[in-house]
Write an enzyme that holds these catalytic residues in place. Structure first.
Site, PDB file in Angstrom:
ATOM      1  N   LYS A 202       0.874  -1.190   0.000  1.00 52.17           N
ATOM      2  CA  LYS A 202       0.000   0.000   0.000  1.00 52.17           C
ATOM      3  C   LYS A 202       0.905   1.232   0.000  1.00 52.17           C
ATOM      4  CE  LYS A 202      -1.917   2.848   2.632  1.00 52.17           C
ATOM      5  NZ  LYS A 202      -1.748   4.064   1.801  1.00 52.17           N
ATOM      6  N   GLU A 278      10.395   1.529  10.305  1.00 56.28           N
ATOM      7  CA  GLU A 278      11.357   2.630  10.129  1.00 56.28           C
ATOM      8  C   GLU A 278      10.549   3.898  10.351  1.00 56.28           C
ATOM      9  OE1 GLU A 278      14.416   2.133   9.909  1.00 56.28           O
ATOM     10  OE2 GLU A 278      14.477   0.024   9.330  1.00 56.28           O
ATOM     11  N   CYS A 312      13.970  11.328   6.520  1.00 51.56           N
ATOM     12  CA  CYS A 312      14.039  10.951   7.934  1.00 51.56           C
ATOM     13  C   CYS A 312      15.447  11.170   8.496  1.00 51.56           C
ATOM     14  CB  CYS A 312      13.616   9.492   8.091  1.00 51.56           C
ATOM     15  SG  CYS A 312      14.544   8.411   6.985  1.00 51.56           S
ATOM     16  N   GLU A 410       9.704  16.477  15.117  1.00 45.40           N
ATOM     17  CA  GLU A 410      10.074  16.269  13.720  1.00 45.40           C
ATOM     18  C   GLU A 410       9.260  17.230  12.852  1.00 45.40           C
ATOM     19  OE1 GLU A 410       8.856  12.644  11.619  1.00 45.40           O
ATOM     20  OE2 GLU A 410      10.859  12.536  10.761  1.00 45.40           O
TER      21      GLU A 410
HETATM   22  P1  NAD Z   1       2.580   8.299   7.607  1.00 47.07           P
HETATM   23  O1  NAD Z   1       2.884   7.508   8.820  1.00 47.07           O
HETATM   24  O2  NAD Z   1       1.567   9.374   7.700  1.00 47.07           O
HETATM   25  O3  NAD Z   1       2.097   7.356   6.412  1.00 47.07           O
HETATM   26  C1  NAD Z   1       2.883   6.276   5.945  1.00 47.07           C
HETATM   27  C2  NAD Z   1       1.987   5.213   5.344  1.00 47.07           C
HETATM   28  O4  NAD Z   1       1.194   4.639   6.388  1.00 47.07           O
HETATM   29  C3  NAD Z   1       1.011   5.730   4.292  1.00 47.07           C
HETATM   30  O5  NAD Z   1       0.945   4.788   3.246  1.00 47.07           O
HETATM   31  C4  NAD Z   1      -0.303   5.796   5.053  1.00 47.07           C
HETATM   32  O6  NAD Z   1      -1.454   5.676   4.232  1.00 47.07           O
HETATM   33  C5  NAD Z   1      -0.171   4.589   5.976  1.00 47.07           C
HETATM   34  N1  NAD Z   1      -0.994   4.637   7.197  1.00 47.07           N
HETATM   35  C6  NAD Z   1      -1.389   5.716   7.901  1.00 47.07           C
HETATM   36  N2  NAD Z   1      -2.119   5.328   8.982  1.00 47.07           N
HETATM   37  C7  NAD Z   1      -2.180   3.980   8.949  1.00 47.07           C
HETATM   38  C8  NAD Z   1      -2.768   2.990   9.796  1.00 47.07           C
HETATM   39  N3  NAD Z   1      -3.454   3.326  10.892  1.00 47.07           N
HETATM   40  N4  NAD Z   1      -2.626   1.682   9.457  1.00 47.07           N
HETATM   41  C9  NAD Z   1      -1.932   1.333   8.357  1.00 47.07           C
HETATM   42  N5  NAD Z   1      -1.363   2.224   7.509  1.00 47.07           N
HETATM   43  C10 NAD Z   1      -1.468   3.528   7.814  1.00 47.07           C
HETATM   44  O7  NAD Z   1       3.986   8.874   7.108  1.00 47.07           O
HETATM   45  P2  NAD Z   1       4.245   9.880   5.916  1.00 47.07           P
HETATM   46  O8  NAD Z   1       3.739  11.225   6.311  1.00 47.07           O
HETATM   47  O9  NAD Z   1       3.803   9.254   4.647  1.00 47.07           O
HETATM   48  O10 NAD Z   1       5.858   9.901   5.875  1.00 47.07           O
HETATM   49  C11 NAD Z   1       6.648  10.769   6.651  1.00 47.07           C
HETATM   50  C12 NAD Z   1       7.201  10.054   7.866  1.00 47.07           C
HETATM   51  O11 NAD Z   1       7.937   8.901   7.447  1.00 47.07           O
HETATM   52  C13 NAD Z   1       8.180  10.893   8.658  1.00 47.07           C
HETATM   53  O12 NAD Z   1       7.903  10.735  10.032  1.00 47.07           O
HETATM   54  C14 NAD Z   1       9.541  10.290   8.328  1.00 47.07           C
HETATM   55  O13 NAD Z   1      10.542  10.471   9.302  1.00 47.07           O
HETATM   56  C15 NAD Z   1       9.177   8.858   8.169  1.00 47.07           C
HETATM   57  N6  NAD Z   1      10.178   8.150   7.377  1.00 47.07           N
HETATM   58  C16 NAD Z   1      11.049   7.336   8.023  1.00 47.07           C
HETATM   59  C17 NAD Z   1      12.051   6.682   7.305  1.00 47.07           C
HETATM   60  C18 NAD Z   1      13.032   5.784   8.000  1.00 47.07           C
HETATM   61  O14 NAD Z   1      13.754   5.075   7.311  1.00 47.07           O
HETATM   62  N7  NAD Z   1      13.092   5.789   9.315  1.00 47.07           N
HETATM   63  C19 NAD Z   1      12.156   6.870   5.919  1.00 47.07           C
HETATM   64  C20 NAD Z   1      11.240   7.707   5.291  1.00 47.07           C
HETATM   65  C21 NAD Z   1      10.249   8.352   6.026  1.00 47.07           C
END
Ligand code: NAD
Length: 508
Positions: A202, A278, A312, A410
């Site tokens: 997804k 992650e 990130c 963040e």
């Molecule tokens: P997000 O958590 O809002 O969404 C990520 C994914 O999770 C999306 O596909 C979303 O639809 C899905 N999602 C949301 N709620 C859900 C639930 N309850 N159940 C299942 N799926 C769900 O994150 P974002 O805004 O897309 O990305 C930014 C974040 O990602 C930042 O916090 C960043 O630090 C982190 N990030 C971390 C890494 C790493 O390697 N640590 C890498 C890239 C991004």
């Protein structure tokens, strides 16, 4: 197609504003569907949502909105494919041939993929064409070679012959964010495939395009039906949540916000299902008085503003020794002024737009909190010459208190605060004072000090005199609230497989 792609590549690097080629316009004009059992499928509800280009704020295309029925269908099809064994029962070498081909296909389609990724995210084509898309290809090339060489363990103990080998897990759910779409999707898809699993991906609802395009490439690579499936839709109380709450899922690999990780962990309790997370970060850079200040400023610029600071591993906090603070500040601000912000579809642009208006407002809500004695040294708003789109120029702050929200939360945007320090142990305490523990950079010519500080920083990744230098074999992941588990090399293979031990006692 080959010559078309070649001329598109030439056009990208020419430095002209590029226009979306006709064949991609036609592709975009069709609603983006789920990909289940090697078929493009409408959603059960027939509902769709609109995907926009954050740089122009114009509508890009329609995407199917999946509900529980769609998610259940994808999981059922993935499970059937797994049980049938057309992929799961192949040898590593056989799987490696297809996985390698996926990497080749991505490179062949590098230009259209780079354009789609830039349209969808607002990030500069320089980054997608030179960075994200080639990296997506190398995720496949790397894991095809690396996993092929995975050993079977054998031990003799008296009459007993012990053998241990990996087996696939089953059906795995991959949930990914918008900041590095295809790059991070393939970082999970490649090892999951190499280990023989079936996948339901997804992608982020904000960036569905390259996952759709990639799904079509899997047909050319020859993946059996049902091994790779994509469902589109939202996360919370929607497709994402339905996927991670289904007890038929054998593992969940998630990259995204820490708060989403918490929610997914609750959903995963239904299995309980194996998870790898992650999560968020609040990286830091520390620059000592003996550092190469010119090099530190150049790399810190990349670390702060690459991908509009939406990485990130970015470094929103820069701690500079008081004796070189002024010199660094001047150099850093001067270099940041040179960053070209603008049209993501121009090769010379180095900063594009943020992911969308909503995120822009979130980032600005931090910048708006700047008050005396804090100072905005640069940026702080949409560049004047840009009239629309989620743009924010490189923003540099100073005198931000260490306990302020800007220093602790963040922000995930192009906002860097610089702080002066005098004492090594105090700066390490400051770096360690957030809930996150993902990454840090240390700049010094004193290797002994660098190693000492690297060991005292609570982070999964520490770079000395560099930033974001990666070797795909190295464990990747965060400490504290920045993650659960590790990805990369053997760690990804461990997550996506099950070791089995068999003991044979020889009888006469
Ligand atoms: P997000 O958590 O809002 O969404 C990520 C994914 O999770 C999306 O596909 C979303 O639809 C899905 N999602 C949301 N709620 C859900 C639930 N309850 N159940 C299942 N799926 C769900 O994150 P974002 O805004 O897309 O990305 C930014 C974040 O990602 C930042 O916090 C960043 O630090 C982190 N990030 C971390 C890494 C790493 O390697 N640590 C890498 C890239 C991004």
């Amino acid at each position: 197609m080959e010559s078309l792609f070649k001329s598109l590549e030439d056009e990208i690097v020419s430095g002209k504003d590029i226009s979306v080629p006709e064949f991609l316009k036609t592709w975009l004009s069709k609603p983006k569907l789920n990909f289940i059992g090697n078929q493009l499928c409408e959603s059960n509800s027939k509902k769709v949502f609109c995907n926009t280009n954050p740089a122009t704020e114009e509508d890009l295309n329609w995407v199917v909105l999946s509900d529980k029925v769609d998610v259940e269908k994808a999981i059922t099809v993935a499970r059937e494919a797994f049980n049938k064994g057309d992929w799961a029962k192949l040898t590593q070498s056989q799987r490696a041939q297809v996985v390698k081909k996926l990497g080749d296909l991505i490179l062949q389609h590098r230009a259209p993929l780079a354009i789609l990724e830039s349209l969808d995210t607002g990030k500069p084509i320089f980054e997608t064409f030179e960075g994200d898309i080639p990296r997506a290809a190398s995720n496949f090339h790397f894991f095809a070679d690396f996993a092929k060489e995975e050993e079977t363990l054998q031990f003799q103990n008296g009459l007993d012959e012990h053998q241990a080998f990996r087996e696939p897990l089953g059906v795995v759910a991959l949930i990914t964010p918008w900041n590095l779409p295809l790059y991070l999707e393939t970082w999970k898809i490649a090892p999951a495939l190499m280990m023989g699993n079936s996948i339901v991906l997804k992608p982020s609802e904000l960036t569905p395009l390259t996952a759709c395009y990639f799904a079509e490439l899997t047909l050319q690579a020859g993946l059996p039906p049902g091994v790779f499936n994509v469902i589109h839709g939202f996360g919370d109380k929607a497709a994402g949540e339905f996927l991670v709450s289904d007890p038929r899922i054998d593992a969940i690999s998630f990259t995204g916000e820490t708060s989403t990780g918490r929610a997914i962990m609750r959903s995963a309790a239904v299995g309980p299902t194996r998870v790898s997370f992650e999560l968020g970060g609040k990286g830091a850079t520390v620059i000592f008085e003996d550092a190469d200040i010119e090099m530190a400023a150049t790399e810190t610029l990349r670390a702060g503003f690459r991908n509009q600071g939406q990485i990130c591993l970015a470094t929103p906090r820069v701690f500079v020794h008081e004796s070189v603070y002024s010199k660094f500040k001047e150099l850093f601000v001067e270099k940041a002024k040179q960053i070209k912000v603008g049209n993501p579809l121009n090769y010379s642009t180095r900063m594009g737009s943020l992911i969308g208006r909503e995120h822009w407002e979130k980032v600005m809500s931090y910048v708006c909190r700047v008050e005396e004695p804090m100072k905005v040294l640069l940026g702080g708003d949409r560049p004047k010459e840009i009239k629309k789109g989620a743009f924010l120029g490189p923003t540099i702050l100073e005198n931000v208190p260490l306990d302020h929200k800007i220093s602790r939360e963040e922000i995930f945007g192009p906002v860097v605060s610089i702080y002066s320090f005098s004492d090594e142990s105090a700066v390490v305490r400051e770096i360690n004072s957030t809930q996150y523990g993902l990454s840090a950079s240390i700049w010094t010519r004193n290797t002994e000090r660098a190693q000492r500080v690297a060991r005292s920083i609570h982070a999964g990744l520490v770079w000395i005199n560099c930033w974001f230098a990666r070797d795909l074999r190295v464990p990747f992941g965060g400490q504290k609230r920045s993650g659960v588990g590790r990805e990369g090399g053997k760690h990804s293979l461990d997550f996506f497989s099950e070791w089995k031990s068999v003991c044979l006692r020889r009888t006469q």
